[in-house]
Design a protein around this motif. Structure first.
Motif, mmCIF file in Angstrom:
data_model
loop_
_atom_site.group_PDB
_atom_site.id
_atom_site.type_symbol
_atom_site.label_atom_id
_atom_site.label_comp_id
_atom_site.label_asym_id
_atom_site.label_seq_id
_atom_site.Cartn_x
_atom_site.Cartn_y
_atom_site.Cartn_z
ATOM 1 N N SER A 68 -18.367 19.434 98.743
ATOM 2 C CA SER A 68 -17.401 20.039 99.644
ATOM 3 C C SER A 68 -16.031 20.081 99.017
ATOM 4 O O SER A 68 -15.185 20.862 99.413
ATOM 5 C CB SER A 68 -17.340 19.268 100.958
ATOM 6 N N GLY A 69 -15.791 19.229 97.974
ATOM 7 C CA GLY A 69 -14.536 19.142 97.268
ATOM 8 C C GLY A 69 -13.477 18.785 98.226
ATOM 9 O O GLY A 69 -12.328 19.086 98.073
ATOM 10 N N ASN A 70 -13.953 18.163 99.191
ATOM 11 C CA ASN A 70 -13.407 18.112 100.521
ATOM 12 C C ASN A 70 -13.188 19.548 100.987
ATOM 13 O O ASN A 70 -12.242 20.198 100.652
ATOM 14 C CB ASN A 70 -12.155 17.325 100.625
ATOM 15 N N LEU A 71 -14.197 20.017 101.742
ATOM 16 C CA LEU A 71 -14.214 21.393 102.213
ATOM 17 C C LEU A 71 -12.961 21.751 102.998
ATOM 18 O O LEU A 71 -12.533 22.899 102.996
ATOM 19 C CB LEU A 71 -15.450 21.623 103.099
ATOM 20 N N VAL A 72 -12.376 20.774 103.656
ATOM 21 C CA VAL A 72 -11.166 21.058 104.422
ATOM 22 C C VAL A 72 -10.088 21.620 103.505
ATOM 23 O O VAL A 72 -9.446 22.635 103.808
ATOM 24 C CB VAL A 72 -10.666 19.786 105.129
ATOM 25 N N SER A 73 -9.903 20.987 102.348
ATOM 26 C CA SER A 73 -8.871 21.461 101.421
ATOM 27 C C SER A 73 -9.218 22.835 100.868
ATOM 28 O O SER A 73 -8.332 23.650 100.601
ATOM 29 C CB SER A 73 -8.691 20.463 100.273
ATOM 30 N N HIS A 74 -10.528 23.118 100.695
ATOM 31 C CA HIS A 74 -10.926 24.438 100.212
ATOM 32 C C HIS A 74 -10.622 25.512 101.247
ATOM 33 O O HIS A 74 -10.069 26.566 100.936
ATOM 34 C CB HIS A 74 -12.423 24.449 99.890
ATOM 35 N N TYR A 75 -11.007 25.241 102.498
ATOM 36 C CA TYR A 75 -10.783 26.239 103.539
ATOM 37 C C TYR A 75 -9.299 26.416 103.834
ATOM 38 O O TYR A 75 -8.870 27.484 104.276
ATOM 39 C CB TYR A 75 -11.543 25.848 104.808
ATOM 40 N N GLU A 76 -8.497 25.385 103.595
ATOM 41 C CA GLU A 76 -7.058 25.526 103.787
ATOM 42 C C GLU A 76 -6.453 26.560 102.836
ATOM 43 O O GLU A 76 -5.394 27.126 103.113
ATOM 44 C CB GLU A 76 -6.370 24.179 103.577
ATOM 45 N N LYS A 77 -7.139 26.815 101.722
ATOM 46 C CA LYS A 77 -6.626 27.756 100.730
ATOM 47 C C LYS A 77 -7.015 29.200 101.024
ATOM 48 O O LYS A 77 -6.611 30.108 100.291
ATOM 49 C CB LYS A 77 -7.120 27.362 99.337
ATOM 50 N N LEU A 78 -7.823 29.437 102.077
ATOM 51 C CA LEU A 78 -8.258 30.793 102.376
ATOM 52 C C LEU A 78 -7.080 31.709 102.677
ATOM 53 O O LEU A 78 -7.062 32.875 102.273
ATOM 54 C CB LEU A 78 -9.226 30.789 103.559
ATOM 55 N N TRP A 79 -6.081 31.191 103.405
ATOM 56 C CA TRP A 79 -4.940 32.026 103.738
ATOM 57 C C TRP A 79 -4.133 32.373 102.487
ATOM 58 O O TRP A 79 -3.617 33.487 102.377
ATOM 59 C CB TRP A 79 -4.072 31.321 104.783
ATOM 60 N N ASN A 80 -4.028 31.443 101.555
ATOM 61 C CA ASN A 80 -3.361 31.746 100.280
ATOM 62 C C ASN A 80 -4.156 32.792 99.503
ATOM 63 O O ASN A 80 -3.581 33.692 98.879
ATOM 64 C CB ASN A 80 -3.218 30.472 99.444
ATOM 65 N N TYR A 81 -5.491 32.656 99.552
ATOM 66 C CA TYR A 81 -6.355 33.623 98.871
ATOM 67 C C TYR A 81 -6.173 35.016 99.482
ATOM 68 O O TYR A 81 -6.025 36.019 98.761
ATOM 69 C CB TYR A 81 -7.806 33.165 98.989
ATOM 70 N N GLY A 82 -6.168 35.085 100.824
ATOM 71 C CA GLY A 82 -5.971 36.369 101.487
ATOM 72 C C GLY A 82 -4.613 36.971 101.184
ATOM 73 O O GLY A 82 -4.488 38.186 100.946
ATOM 74 N N ALA A 83 -3.565 36.136 101.173
ATOM 75 C CA ALA A 83 -2.220 36.629 100.875
ATOM 76 C C ALA A 83 -2.128 37.163 99.446
ATOM 77 O O ALA A 83 -1.456 38.176 99.189
ATOM 78 C CB ALA A 83 -1.197 35.513 101.092
ATOM 79 N N GLU A 84 -2.827 36.505 98.516
ATOM 80 C CA GLU A 84 -2.811 36.967 97.127
ATOM 81 C C GLU A 84 -3.533 38.302 96.991
ATOM 82 O O GLU A 84 -3.092 39.182 96.235
ATOM 83 C CB GLU A 84 -3.454 35.910 96.227
ATOM 84 N N LEU A 85 -4.647 38.476 97.716
ATOM 85 C CA LEU A 85 -5.343 39.767 97.690
ATOM 86 C C LEU A 85 -4.443 40.885 98.203
ATOM 87 O O LEU A 85 -4.405 41.989 97.636
ATOM 88 C CB LEU A 85 -6.612 39.698 98.539
ATOM 89 N N LEU A 86 -3.714 40.620 99.281
ATOM 90 C CA LEU A 86 -2.817 41.634 99.836
ATOM 91 C C LEU A 86 -1.627 41.898 98.919
ATOM 92 O O LEU A 86 -1.098 43.013 98.870
ATOM 93 C CB LEU A 86 -2.327 41.181 101.212
#
Length: 542
Positions: free
Chosen positions: A341-359
């Protein structure tokens, strides 16, 4: 409280959890939607009426229903709700205190929850009765401190000649290079990605840190069957020996000394006597830690989250020739799940950064991330949709108006469904158009996906568009409602599978079917269909 008294009250407060996914070991319910029901009047409700009410409430079938005893974890408190007797017990639990509160869980995937619970409880019982006298690793620490050598904070090399620190096996403190016969000799750097059973210590080998060196030594010991042990195990000093006699003294010539380098952030083998006179061992004591077991079994646990402790021990015995306890396997599984999970919480917290970078890099893209909100203000990932601007523009300008849509299960710890829409480009190659991650594949999620897709590709109600899919009921209904003007066709492979179920078996029927499916003109298609009629009586399946 008697049963008659318990069911005489008027109403219940029920939290209905649905569209989630159960996962075993430990039993949890991931990503559910929660529907609170306050003051439900159950006076005139039998089990059948109650189930019908829930189905209308969540707009879905209640395939398998469970309720949980109050203040109990799922593995201990989960109970089935499938008939009138279960319903009476459910009411008893709901009316057992003043708040009349109870939770219901809907399992849409027909998981074997009771089997999972029995297996988990059996594993807990087995691990609880295991003898841990030789399970040094059941304690979550593998650091030992042995005052065999001077416990200095900085390693000071002796000026006298040590029999172990000769010109042959001593690396100068100045770094990784030394002159030998006028030539500069470079010392090796450990590759952590090489195959585990090919790892061997070398004089002068550098490591990123002490833990990387210890992991390499464990791989080396397991592959060769050496009973290595740490005579000195500190942050700035590592002294490794092999085997012990009855008095606890080293009984093998092997000796490894490592410490940090002065001029760079590396851990280096400074002295090494790589000779052995010991026999192969199957039980390597504290050297094989729960962390090592967890790291080696991460691929297996990722593929099979229900991996039991007994099966883990059997895999370690078969693949690595080691005997490990269930306690070690238990700790190893917890460690591996955290690593996966890499601590899945920390991974999922980065989704918004990932989405912002795509935009940012592709303006005009569609990136939608939705979450579930809980009363304690915690946010849980619900679903995500992505369609890049350049991709949808390319499809609109240069691709045929044909799209294939399908969904597949996500394996591992984070379960769910991956929904995709794929087109064909001018070279007849696959053209990924849009994709989404959702908790479950049903009518509601397909409608959500198709609405976003049609808006991105500017196809309105689907006029002029052809959608190809499997025969998933929710998808069929979603296309019918959201794209009523499109041509909706099914995959030939699925049609052929149904074709065989009706008794049309054999090589001749198979050849005619695929010839008709690949026909490029109406006349050719009708010609193959006529040949079906002229074929002998179909062979009915027994």
């Amino acid at each position: 409280m008697s049963r008659a008294a318990s069911v005489s009250r008027d109403s219940l407060n029920i939290d209905v959890y649905h569209q989630g996914v159960f996962s075993p070991n430990p039993l949890v319910y991931f990503h559910p939607d929660k529907v609170p029901v306050m003051g439900l009047d159950v006076r005139n409700m039998d089990f059948k009426k109650f189930k019908t009410y829930l189905q209308k409430l969540i707009n879905n079938r209640c395939r398998d229903m469970y309720y949980c005893l109050k203040n109990r974890p799922l593995v201990d408190g989960l109970r089935e709700l499938r008939d009138e007797d279960d319903y009476v017990r459910f009411l008893d639990v709901g009316f057992d205190d003043d708040d009349n509160q109870i939770s219901i869980y809907i399992d849409d995937h027909h998981e074997p929850l009771l089997d999972w619970i029995e297996e988990e409880k059996a594993e807990e019982w087995d691990s609880g009765t295991e003898t841990y006298e030789d399970d040094v690793d059941s304690v979550l620490s593998d650091d030992l401190s042995v005052d065999h050598e001077a416990d200095d904070e900085d390693i000071q090399w002796p000026e006298v000649v040590d029999p172990f620190l000769s010109q042959k096996n001593l690396i100068p403190q100045r770094g990784i290079e030394e002159e030998v016969g006028g030539k500069v000799k470079k010392h090796p750097i450990h590759d952590p990605n090489q195959k585990w059973d090919t790892m061997m210590p070398e004089l002068g080998m550098k490591f990123s840190d002490r833990d990387e060196l210890k992991h390499m030594l464990t791989n080396y010991a397991v592959s060769k069957g050496y009973s290595l042990w740490y005579e000195k195990n500190e942050a700035k000093a590592l002294l490794v020996r092999c085997s012990k006699n009855e008095k606890g003294k080293p009984s093998c010539p092997f000796r490894l000394w490592a410490s940090p380098m002065n001029k760079e952030n590396s851990f280096q083998i400074k002295s090494l006597t790589d000779k052995h006179n010991c026999a192969r061992q199957q039980k390597l004591g504290c050297l094989v830690t729960y962390k090592w077991i967890g790291k080696m079994l991460i691929p297996d646990i990722l593929e099979r989250p229900k991996f039991s402790y007994r099966k883990m021990a059997e895999v370690v015995r078969k693949d690595y020739g080691l005997k490990v306890s269930l306690g070690q396997c238990r700790n190893a599984k917890y460690f591996a799940l955290d690593e996966i999970s890499g601590n899945l919480v920390s991974h999922y917290e980065k989704l918004w950064n990932y989405g912002a970078e795509l935009l940012r890099v592709n303006p005009g893209s569609t990136v939608l991330i939705e979450t579930n909100h809980t009363p304690d203000a915690t946010h849980y990932f619900k679903r995500m949709y992505i369609c890049l601007k350049s991709i949808k523009d390319g499809w609109i300008k240069g691709c045929r108006r044909v799209i294939g849509v399908d969904g597949c299960f996500l394996k591992g710890i984070c379960r769910g469904e991956l929904l995709t829409a794929v087109g064909r480009d001018a070279n007849n190659q696959m053209y990924p158009l849009a994709w989404a991650v959702v908790p479950v594949e049903n009518k509601e999620t397909w409608m959500w996906f198709i609405d976003l897709l049609l808006e991105d590709i500017e196809m309105g109600d689907g006029r002029g568009l052809t959608i190809i899919s499997d025969q998933h009921k929710g998808l069929m209904e979603a296309v019918k409602e959201r794209a009523p003007s499109c041509e909706h066709r099914n995959y030939a492979r699925h049609i052929y599978a149904n074709f065989k179920k009706k008794g049309f078996t054999g090589v001749e029927f198979r050849r005619l079917f695929w010839s008709a499916a690949k026909a490029t003109t109406d006349s050719n298609f009708r010609s193959y269909i006529r040949k079906f009629v002229q074929c002998p009586q179909k062979l009915m399946s027994t």
